[in-house]
Design an enzyme around this catalytic site. Structure first.
Site, PDB file in Angstrom:
ATOM      1  N   TRP A 106       0.815  -1.090  -0.125  1.00 42.26           N
ATOM      2  CA  TRP A 106      -0.536   0.323  -0.824  1.00 42.26           C
ATOM      3  C   TRP A 106       0.389   1.573  -0.046  1.00 42.26           C
ATOM      4  CZ3 TRP A 106      -4.327  -1.275  -2.216  1.00 42.26           C
ATOM      5  CH2 TRP A 106      -4.943  -2.269  -1.767  1.00 42.26           C
ATOM      6  N   ASP A 176      -1.325   6.788   6.547  1.00 40.49           N
ATOM      7  CA  ASP A 176      -2.297   5.652   6.097  1.00 40.49           C
ATOM      8  C   ASP A 176      -3.329   4.735   6.932  1.00 40.49           C
ATOM      9  OD1 ASP A 176      -3.736   3.126   4.593  1.00 40.49           O
ATOM     10  OD2 ASP A 176      -2.542   3.373   3.375  1.00 40.49           O
ATOM     11  N   LYS A 200     -12.265  -1.874   7.756  1.00 40.46           N
ATOM     12  CA  LYS A 200     -11.394  -2.861   8.341  1.00 40.46           C
ATOM     13  C   LYS A 200     -12.145  -2.703  10.335  1.00 40.46           C
ATOM     14  CE  LYS A 200      -8.337  -2.916   5.165  1.00 40.46           C
ATOM     15  NZ  LYS A 200      -8.308  -4.781   4.366  1.00 40.46           N
TER      16      LYS A 200
END
Length: 365
Positions: A106, A176, A200
């Site tokens: 990511w 992030d 999540k």
């Protein structure tokens, strides 16, 4: 009508497990939300009934994360992946650089997007070790005057997690936190901007939370499309256009649940216990199971490991699925196994899986 009592052992990396009590409440309110005669999905986003939902979700997030008044909380769309572009579009000015700490897939994606908009560089990287660890804070190299420094707090694919964060002074720190936000207390004031996809720990997919310092907003570029300006959403309380109303409603209910079970300190203690159940099995298996992450970089959200042979690994995953453990396959890019033990995954699920691991080793040693 109550949900059926049978529930899978859901270890999906995202969208992930939601608290059963939240699902039951949503089910009960689905047809008639608070006496409106409409579902929350049918409410106008300009209505008083929805604005209460919206503002309460913002207030709950501020309370749980102890977000200072110097920050805005935004509810956006497009996932964390859109933030990879929005951040450099807004804050990577001509003549400045931005540093990216590379700790997994990511952060690589975030870096690739940022390259399209300006001058970016690797402030640190652990790629040569197949992203098995988080860099030492002293190894993170950035420049005074940088536009910002970006990191990914938890790496879902490789199973690593930052335990402490660099003190960056006047350089805005951007994170992030898609896969570990709300999993433990954090000092929000260390960051200029935090972003996280909801799917999540915060709720269902479709909502992206952005926590942004107000003074950073004032420094943003202005020659970009209206919908891609953070200021557009800050000035309009994230109601410039139609927001993902049901997702925000669910996010608010998850936050209520988090508060009811004791807040972030209690959640962090539970997450530590859940992860320890599985890491302990790995550590005493004499190499039957091998964790990907180095011990001091281990994630409590995503536990990644392999078995001593590929054939055993295949059998393990097949049998895990037969036993009702869902989402245990590692990410397609690296394979192996992954247990995602997000907030709403119960302790009992992790205990059952650890017992399954122990029995599988006994049967195949």
């Amino acid at each position: 009508m109550k949900l059926q009592t049978h529930r899978a052992f859901n270890f999906n990396a995202g969208p992930s497990a939601l608290p059963i009590s939240v699902l039951e409440k949503a089910q009960a309110q689905l047809i008639d939300f608070r006496g409106t005669g409409m579902s929350v999905m049918e409410l106008s986003h300009r209505s008083i009934a929805y604005e209460e939902v919206h503002n309460q979700a913002i207030s709950s997030l501020k309370e749980l994360l102890s977000i200072p008044d110097t920050y805005e909380v935004l509810f956006l769309q497009g996932g964390a992946s859109l933030q990879f572009s929005m951040i450099p579009m807004n804050f990577l000015q001509i003549g400045k650089k931005a540093g990216y700490v590379m700790t997994g897939s990511w952060s690589e994606k975030a870096f690739s997007e940022a390259k399209l908009f300006g001058d970016v560089y690797h402030a640190a990287s652990t790629k040569e070790g197949n992203y098995s660890r988080i860099p030492n804070i002293d190894d993170v190299q950035y420049h005074t005057g940088d536009a910002y420094l970006h990191l990914t707090s938890n790496n879902t694919i490789f199973g690593t997690q930052w335990k402490d964060f660099p003190e960056t002074g006047d350089v805005p720190l951007i994170a992030d936190m898609s896969s570990d936000i709300l999993s433990k207390p954090i000092d929000v004031s260390k960051f200029a901007l935090i972003y996280a996809g909801a799917q999540k720990n915060l709720g269902p997919s479709g909502v992206t939370v952005v926590i942004i310092r107000k003074d950073l907003l004032e420094q943003a570029n202005t020659n970009i499309p209206t919908m891609l300006k953070y200021s557009t959403h800050a000035k309009n309380n994230s109601l410039y256009n139609t927001p993902p109303t049901f997702g925000i409603y669910m996010l608010g209910e998850v936050l209520n649940w988090a508060r009811e079970i004791g807040g972030l300190t209690s959640i962090a203690e539970q997450n530590d216990k859940k992860a320890k159940l599985i890491y302990d099995v790995i550590d005493v298996s004499n190499g039957f199971y091998s964790g990907h992450a180095e011990p001091d970089s281990r994630s409590f959200m995503n536990i990644t490991f392999t078995l001593k042979t590929k054939d055993l690994e295949k059998k393990f995953l097949e049998q895990a699925k037969q036993e009702g453990f869902i989402g245990v396959n590692g990410h397609r890019s690296i394979g192996g196994c992954r247990v995602s033990a997000y907030n709403a995954v119960p302790f009992e699920a992790c205990k059952a899986f650890s017992e399954f691991m122990i029995q599988f080793q006994k049967d195949h040693n």
